[in-house]
Enzyme design. Structure first.
Site, short mmCIF file in Angstrom:
data_model
loop_
_atom_site.label_atom_id
_atom_site.label_comp_id
_atom_site.label_asym_id
_atom_site.label_seq_id
_atom_site.Cartn_x
_atom_site.Cartn_y
_atom_site.Cartn_z
N LEU A 282 0.81 -1.24 0.01
CA LEU A 282 0.02 0.11 -0.07
C LEU A 282 0.78 1.37 -0.01
CD1 LEU A 282 -2.81 -1.11 2.60
CD2 LEU A 282 -2.36 -1.78 0.21
N GLY B 131 3.83 1.10 5.05
CA GLY B 131 4.87 1.92 5.56
C GLY B 131 4.68 2.38 6.91
N CYS C 198 -4.36 33.68 -12.77
CA CYS C 198 -4.46 35.17 -12.67
C CYS C 198 -4.96 35.38 -11.35
CB CYS C 198 -5.47 35.74 -13.74
SG CYS C 198 -7.16 35.09 -13.54
N GLN D 106 -0.70 4.96 14.94
CA GLN D 106 0.17 3.73 14.70
C GLN D 106 0.87 3.22 15.82
OE1 GLN D 106 3.25 4.90 11.72
NE2 GLN D 106 1.63 5.10 10.26
N HIS E 274 -2.37 1.80 -4.68
CA HIS E 274 -2.85 3.39 -4.15
C HIS E 274 -4.24 3.48 -4.01
CE1 HIS E 274 -1.88 7.54 -3.67
NE2 HIS E 274 -2.85 7.89 -4.66
#
Ligand code: ATP
Ligand code: MG
Length: 486
Positions: A180, A284, A444, A293, A205
């Site tokens: 992942l 991760g 702009c 976590q 993803h």
């Protein structure tokens, strides 16, 4: 007399394998090296394998490629020559190294394989005394240069450096997983460490916030794959989770939103793993890095997964992960992947009760996850074309893609007060010379004038967009804050 050759040393993970299993690892490594060289257009080279080493002849400038193949311990660009006595060896070493040691202190580093009537120490002694007159003297502790002499049977190899490879095991020797990947700092590094253990990885993803998020994530993923994945072409699977995010925002208790989202990601990944035959899921996540976590949260969130969840970064400090990310050349790209999905404004539960999470998760129909998975888009890494992904059906865009020409359509005064590096003022643009192959973004004050301009440019065949939201939007665009535009 001297034949150029690359000496590739195999990682000890391979050389320590039993006689029976080692050939499989060596074959895979050779195949991956071949894959890497071919992908970089290197052809016509020749390979010779001996225990613990691979010799590659007939190629130049390939050290940077070889040191990116997992399973490679180190690489030395070398020359090979024959010799018939220790004296002959020393004379050849003298010829090869004399300019190299000139005016510098040096040390001879000998290595010997096979049967000879001399020892390694003899090599160091005779080569050292031949070279000494050219040099500033021998210094075994702290030499300015090192002279490597490796002897194998009747051949000698001379080289000046040992360049470290990534070590580990060749990709393809250790199973298949889904990772992942958000594109942030952590998950790409986690993929790298998974490859390092010889695992084939496909990437999942989750699109939580739309095109901009996916675009920036894919830049990271593409670079990671281009530079480090030699041996196979990974799939990139994009799962549209925007509806699920919306439902979570509407229905789920504030402090459990993030855990529920994580759970649903695991659920989706688990279904994908079933379909694709993957054996584990990689993330991760670290331990205790952020409030979602904690050991408890990891346990509660991974419950729906039938698969082992591998977390290669478990023992890493954030600082170490970031430094690895820099080393892999991903830092800049990952830092432009901001947290697109601001799910939680308040605190996240650090000690979630499984039954509470079950209850909250039940508010999101499972069908939503099933549908997201069945509509997932699967790409091969080589099919990803970032420019094609841009919203060509519209004249407006919400972010600044890479390699764009940026045109400022505000007043000259405002332009001079502030503009991003590389932006050109509209009055300075020579439309006859403007590159039709490049994406052009006009901005702009509010995105109104720029829209008119973009329309005109499109009708003239330019690849133009107007930046929605004008200069305010521009200031929050990742590429503007971290990159030069052109
Ligand atoms: P990262 O640096 O990898 O984004 P993180 O520190 O931001 O991680 P979280 O947001 O809690 O931490 O994400 C933890 C892990 O969940 C990520 O490392 C990744 O494996 C997975 N993940 C998070 N968001 C996504 C996403 N949009 N798509 C795929 N995986 C994701
Ligand atoms: Mg993240």
């Amino acid at each position: 007399m001297f034949t150029p050759v690359y000496i590739v040393r195999l990682s000890s993970e391979i050389t320590l394998k039993s006689e029976r299993t080692r050939p499989r690892f060596e074959r895979t490594l050779l195949r991956n090296i071949d894959y890497a060289l071919r992908r970089h257009g290197v052809r016509g080279y020749r390979v010779r394998v001996v225990p613990g080493r691979i010799f590659i002849y007939g190629a130049t400038g390939i050290e940077r490629i070889l040191t990116r193949v997992f399973g490679v311990h180190s690489v030395s660009p070398a020359v090979e020559c024959s010799f018939n006595s220790l004296e002959d060896l020393a004379s050849k070493a003298e010829e090869y190294f004399r300019d190299y040691v000139k005016g510098r202190t040096f040390a001879v580093r000998p290595h010997r394989f096979g049967k000879h009537d001399f020892t390694s120490i003899d090599i160091a002694r005779v080569v050292g005394s031949k070279l000494k007159p050219y040099s500033r003297g021998v210094d075994l502790e702290n030499p300015e240069v090192e002279v490597y002499v490796e002897v194998r049977g009747g051949k000698a190899y001379f080289f000046k450096e040992i360049i470290k490879g990534p070590m580990g095991l060749p990709i393809g020797t250790n199973g298949y997983v889904l990772a992942l990947v958000s594109g942030g700092f952590d998950s790409p590094v986690a993929v790298w460490y998974t490859w390092k253990r010889g695992v084939r990885v496909d990437i999942v993803h989750f699109d939580l916030a739309g095109l901009e998020q996916v675009y920036y994530a894919l830049r990271v993923i593409k670079k990671l794959i281009d530079e480090w994945c030699y041996g196979y072409e990974p799939k990139i699977i994009i799962v549209d989770f925007k509806r699920i995010v919306k439902l979570i925002l509407e229905r789920v208790r504030e402090d459990l939103k993030q855990i529920v989202l994580k759970r649903l990601m695991y659920r989706a990944a688990s279904i994908l793993a079933d379909k694709l035959g993957a054996e584990a899921i990689v993330t991760g996540e670290s331990l205790g890095q952020v409030s979602s976590q904690t050991l408890r949260s990891l346990w509660v969130s991974e419950k729906p997964s039938k698969y082992v969840i591998l977390r290669p970064l478990l023992g890493f400090d954030k600082e170490e992960i970031i430094s690895k990310s820099r080393e892999l050349g991903l830092y800049e790209l990952s830092s432009s992947v901001k947290e697109f999905c601001a799910l939680v404004r308040g605190a996240t539960a650090t000690w979630p009760k499984p039954e509470d999470v079950d209850e909250e998760e039940a508010k999101i129909p499972l069908d939503e996850v099933l549908e997201a998975v069945s509509n997932a888009k699967v790409y091969k890494a080589s099919e990803i074309d970032l420019e094609k992904m841009l919203p060509w059906g519209s004249l407006e865009i919400d972010f600044i893609p890479e390699n764009t020409i940026l045109i400022d359509a505000r007043s000259r005064r405002d332009y001079e007060k502030w503009h991003p590096k590389g932006a050109i003022h509209i009055d300075d643009v020579d439309f006859d010379k403007l590159d039709r192959n490049k994406v052009i973004i006009v901005y702009c004050d509010r995105g109104v004038i720029s829209l008119v301009l973009a329309k005109q440019l499109r009708s003239k065949g330019f690849k133009a967009f107007s930046l929605r939201g004008g200069v305010e939007r521009l200031k929050s665009c990742p590429l503007v804050s971290t990159h030069t535009l052109q």
